[in-house]
Write a protein that holds these residues in place. Structure first.
Motif, PDB file in Angstrom:
ATOM      1  N   MET A  82       0.822  -1.208   0.000  1.00 32.92           N
ATOM      2  CA  MET A  82       0.000   0.000   0.000  1.00 32.92           C
ATOM      3  C   MET A  82       0.858   1.260   0.000  1.00 32.92           C
ATOM      4  O   MET A  82       0.537   2.237  -0.689  1.00 32.92           O
ATOM      5  CB  MET A  82      -0.943  -0.015   1.206  1.00 32.92           C
ATOM      6  CG  MET A  82      -2.073  -1.014   1.098  1.00 32.92           C
ATOM      7  SD  MET A  82      -3.183  -1.012   2.543  1.00 32.92           S
ATOM      8  CE  MET A  82      -3.777   0.678   2.533  1.00 32.92           C
ATOM      9  N   ALA A  83       1.949   1.250   0.766  1.00 33.83           N
ATOM     10  CA  ALA A  83       2.824   2.424   0.801  1.00 33.83           C
ATOM     11  C   ALA A  83       3.467   2.657  -0.566  1.00 33.83           C
ATOM     12  O   ALA A  83       3.514   3.790  -1.063  1.00 33.83           O
ATOM     13  CB  ALA A  83       3.892   2.238   1.876  1.00 33.83           C
ATOM     14  N   LEU A  84       3.966   1.583  -1.180  1.00 32.05           N
ATOM     15  CA  LEU A  84       4.560   1.732  -2.512  1.00 32.05           C
ATOM     16  C   LEU A  84       3.524   2.168  -3.537  1.00 32.05           C
ATOM     17  O   LEU A  84       3.806   2.970  -4.423  1.00 32.05           O
ATOM     18  CB  LEU A  84       5.203   0.407  -2.933  1.00 32.05           C
ATOM     19  CG  LEU A  84       6.446  -0.014  -2.143  1.00 32.05           C
ATOM     20  CD1 LEU A  84       6.911  -1.392  -2.586  1.00 32.05           C
ATOM     21  CD2 LEU A  84       7.567   1.005  -2.322  1.00 32.05           C
ATOM     22  N   GLY A  85       2.312   1.626  -3.417  1.00 32.92           N
ATOM     23  CA  GLY A  85       1.247   2.037  -4.324  1.00 32.92           C
ATOM     24  C   GLY A  85       0.895   3.505  -4.172  1.00 32.92           C
ATOM     25  O   GLY A  85       0.660   4.204  -5.161  1.00 32.92           O
ATOM     26  N   LEU A  86       0.875   3.994  -2.918  1.00 28.46           N
ATOM     27  CA  LEU A  86       0.563   5.402  -2.673  1.00 28.46           C
ATOM     28  C   LEU A  86       1.664   6.309  -3.217  1.00 28.46           C
ATOM     29  O   LEU A  86       1.390   7.339  -3.848  1.00 28.46           O
ATOM     30  CB  LEU A  86       0.366   5.640  -1.178  1.00 28.46           C
ATOM     31  CG  LEU A  86       0.088   7.091  -0.744  1.00 28.46           C
ATOM     32  CD1 LEU A  86      -1.145   7.637  -1.460  1.00 28.46           C
ATOM     33  CD2 LEU A  86      -0.080   7.173   0.769  1.00 28.46           C
ATOM     34  N   VAL A  87       2.914   5.923  -2.994  1.00 29.40           N
ATOM     35  CA  VAL A  87       4.032   6.722  -3.518  1.00 29.40           C
ATOM     36  C   VAL A  87       3.995   6.763  -5.042  1.00 29.40           C
ATOM     37  O   VAL A  87       4.145   7.827  -5.663  1.00 29.40           O
ATOM     38  CB  VAL A  87       5.373   6.152  -3.013  1.00 29.40           C
ATOM     39  CG1 VAL A  87       6.540   6.829  -3.726  1.00 29.40           C
ATOM     40  CG2 VAL A  87       5.503   6.335  -1.507  1.00 29.40           C
ATOM     41  N   ALA A  88       3.786   5.595  -5.654  1.00 27.44           N
ATOM     42  CA  ALA A  88       3.725   5.544  -7.118  1.00 27.44           C
ATOM     43  C   ALA A  88       2.558   6.368  -7.643  1.00 27.44           C
ATOM     44  O   ALA A  88       2.690   7.103  -8.634  1.00 27.44           O
ATOM     45  CB  ALA A  88       3.606   4.089  -7.581  1.00 27.44           C
ATOM     46  N   PHE A 109      -2.017  -2.745  -8.354  1.00 26.37           N
ATOM     47  CA  PHE A 109      -3.433  -2.613  -8.018  1.00 26.37           C
ATOM     48  C   PHE A 109      -3.647  -1.479  -7.022  1.00 26.37           C
ATOM     49  O   PHE A 109      -4.546  -0.644  -7.185  1.00 26.37           O
ATOM     50  CB  PHE A 109      -3.953  -3.929  -7.440  1.00 26.37           C
ATOM     51  CG  PHE A 109      -5.362  -3.855  -6.934  1.00 26.37           C
ATOM     52  CD1 PHE A 109      -6.431  -3.903  -7.808  1.00 26.37           C
ATOM     53  CD2 PHE A 109      -5.622  -3.740  -5.576  1.00 26.37           C
ATOM     54  CE1 PHE A 109      -7.747  -3.823  -7.345  1.00 26.37           C
ATOM     55  CE2 PHE A 109      -6.922  -3.668  -5.097  1.00 26.37           C
ATOM     56  CZ  PHE A 109      -7.989  -3.709  -5.990  1.00 26.37           C
ATOM     57  N   ASN A 110      -2.811  -1.429  -5.977  1.00 22.54           N
ATOM     58  CA  ASN A 110      -2.949  -0.368  -4.981  1.00 22.54           C
ATOM     59  C   ASN A 110      -2.710   0.999  -5.612  1.00 22.54           C
ATOM     60  O   ASN A 110      -3.395   1.972  -5.287  1.00 22.54           O
ATOM     61  CB  ASN A 110      -1.969  -0.602  -3.829  1.00 22.54           C
ATOM     62  CG  ASN A 110      -2.307  -1.833  -3.015  1.00 22.54           C
ATOM     63  OD1 ASN A 110      -3.467  -2.201  -2.883  1.00 22.54           O
ATOM     64  ND2 ASN A 110      -1.302  -2.495  -2.479  1.00 22.54           N
ATOM     65  N   ALA A 133      -6.978   6.786  -8.569  1.00 25.05           N
ATOM     66  CA  ALA A 133      -8.372   7.219  -8.712  1.00 25.05           C
ATOM     67  C   ALA A 133      -8.777   8.114  -7.548  1.00 25.05           C
ATOM     68  O   ALA A 133      -9.487   9.114  -7.734  1.00 25.05           O
ATOM     69  CB  ALA A 133      -9.283   5.998  -8.798  1.00 25.05           C
ATOM     70  N   GLY A 134      -8.333   7.756  -6.331  1.00 20.98           N
ATOM     71  CA  GLY A 134      -8.645   8.590  -5.176  1.00 20.98           C
ATOM     72  C   GLY A 134      -7.993   9.959  -5.257  1.00 20.98           C
ATOM     73  O   GLY A 134      -8.614  10.978  -4.919  1.00 20.98           O
TER      74      GLY A 134
END
Length: 300
Positions: free
Chosen positions: A92-98, A178-179, A185-186
Motif C-alpha cells: 500500500m505504501a509503494l502504491g501510494l508513492v507511485a 493494483f494499490n 483514482a482517489g
C-alpha cells in the motif's frame, strides 16, 4: 387516540422497487449458488471425518478441537499473519508513492503507469513463474547476477528466511500496481483548491501530503486495507509455485496447509475446518475495519 396518518407513496414507487429487485435478483442468485451454498457445504464437511470419497462420518466439532493442538496449523497461521503484516502496508505504501508521483506531470507518465500495472494483467500463477525465473537458487537470474559480481548465491529455496522473503517480494510487486491504480483514482478525486489553500498557508510539499492528501484518502486506504488483508490471508498460488510451503513448512500459509491436508493426506473434513477458520478471520477483520471506519466518520 389520534387519527391514523396515512403515508403517501409517490406514484410509481412500487413499480420502481419491483424493477430494482428484478435487476438485483441475478446477483443474489449467483451469490447464493456460488458463495452461500458452497460455504454451507464446507461447514457441513468440516463436521465430518472424510477423505472425499463416499459418505463421511459425523464427528461434530472434533476437527475444530484438533486445531488447538496442531503445531502445523499454528505455524501456518503465524506465517500468514507475518506475511499479511509485511505485504499489506508495504504494497500500500509503494502504491501510494507511485500514485502520487504518477499523478503529477512526469515525462512518459502513461508508460510508467502501464509498467507498474502490468503484473495485474497476468494471473498469480504466471507472476509466480516469473518469480521462479528470478529467484531459483540454481538457475535464477538474480543468483547469476550476484555470481557475476563475486557475491555468493542465495539459497532461496533451502533457507527459511530467503524463501519467505522471495514470496513477500513477488507478492508486493504483484499487488503494488493494483494499490497504485486505486490510489490514483482517489487522488484524482481530490480538488486542487485544497492543496492550493494549504500552499498559501505556508505548507510545504510534505506537509500538504501528510495533512491534506493522506486524510482525504482515508476511505480509499480503508478499502485497500480490507482487500489486501483478505487477499493475504487467502494467498496460495504464489506460495505454492515459488516454495510449495517449504522448506520444512517455513513458508506454509493457511491455504497451502489446507490444500495439503485436503488433497495430499486426504483429510478433507479437517481441511474444511481450516477453511472455515480462515473465513472467520477474514469476516471478523472486515467487520472490525468497517466498525472502526463508521466510528471515525461519526466522530468527525
Amino acid at each position: 387516540m389520534g387519527p391514523t396518518r396515512r403515508r403517501s407513496r409517490r406514484p410509481g414507487a412500487a413499480g420502481e422497487a419491483l424493477a430494482a429487485y428484478g435487476f438485483l435478483a441475478p446477483t443474489y442468485v449467483l451469490l447464493l449458488i456460488f458463495v452461500l451454498v458452497p460455504l454451507a457445504g464446507a461447514f457441513v464437511v468440516s463436521l465430518q471425518r472424510t477423505d472425499g470419497f463416499g459418505a463421511g462420518v459425523f464427528t461434530g466439532l472434533d476437527n475444530y478441537a484438533r486445531l488447538g493442538s496442531d503445531p502445523l496449523f499454528w505455524r501456518a497461521l503465524a506465517n500468514t499473519a507475518v506475511f499479511t503484516l509485511i505485504v499489506t502496508p508495504l504494497s500500500m505504501a509503494l502504491g501510494l508513492v507511485a500514485a502520487t508521483l504518477l499523478n503529477t506531470a512526469l515525462p512518459a507518465r502513461g508508460l510508467l503507469r502501464s509498467l507498474i500495472i502490468l503484473p495485474m494483467a497476468v494471473s498469480g500463477v504466471a507472476t509466480a513463474l516469473i518469480g521462479v525465473l528470478v529467484f531459483d537458487q540454481n538457475s535464477g537470474i538474480l543468483n547469476r547476477i550476484l555470481g557475476s559480481v563475486g557475491i555468493a548465491p542465495i539459497t532461496w529455496q533451502s533457507d527459511p528466511v530467503p524463501a519467505f522473503a522471495s514470496i513477500v517480494i513477488v507478492t508486493v510487486w504483484w499487488r503494488t500496481g493494483f494499490n497504485m491504480l486505486i490510489y490514483l483514482a482517489g487522488l484524482q478525486g481530490i480538488g486542487p483548491d485544497l492543496h492550493e489553500a494549504a500552499r498559501l498557508d505556508g505548507a510545504n510539499t510534505l506537509q500538504r501530503f501528510r495533512n491534506v492528501t493522506v486524510p482525504l484518502l482515508g476511505p480509499t486506504s480503508f478499502f485497500l486495507t480490507v482487500l489486501n488483508v483478505i487477499y493475504s490471508f487467502q494467498v496460495f498460488d504464489i506460495v505454492f509455485v515459488l516454495t510449495g510451503g517449504g522448506p520444512a513448512g517455513a513458508t506454509s500459509v493457511l491455504v497451502t496447509y489446507a490444500y495439503e491436508t485436503g488433497f495430499v493426506t486426504r483429510d478433507q473434513g479437517y481441511a474444511a475446518a481450516i477453511g472455515m477458520v480462515l473465513f472467520l478471520f477474514a469476516l471478523l477483520f472486515a467487520a472490525a475495519q468497517w466498525r472502526a471506519s463508521r466510528t471515525k466518520d461519526v466522530a468527525e
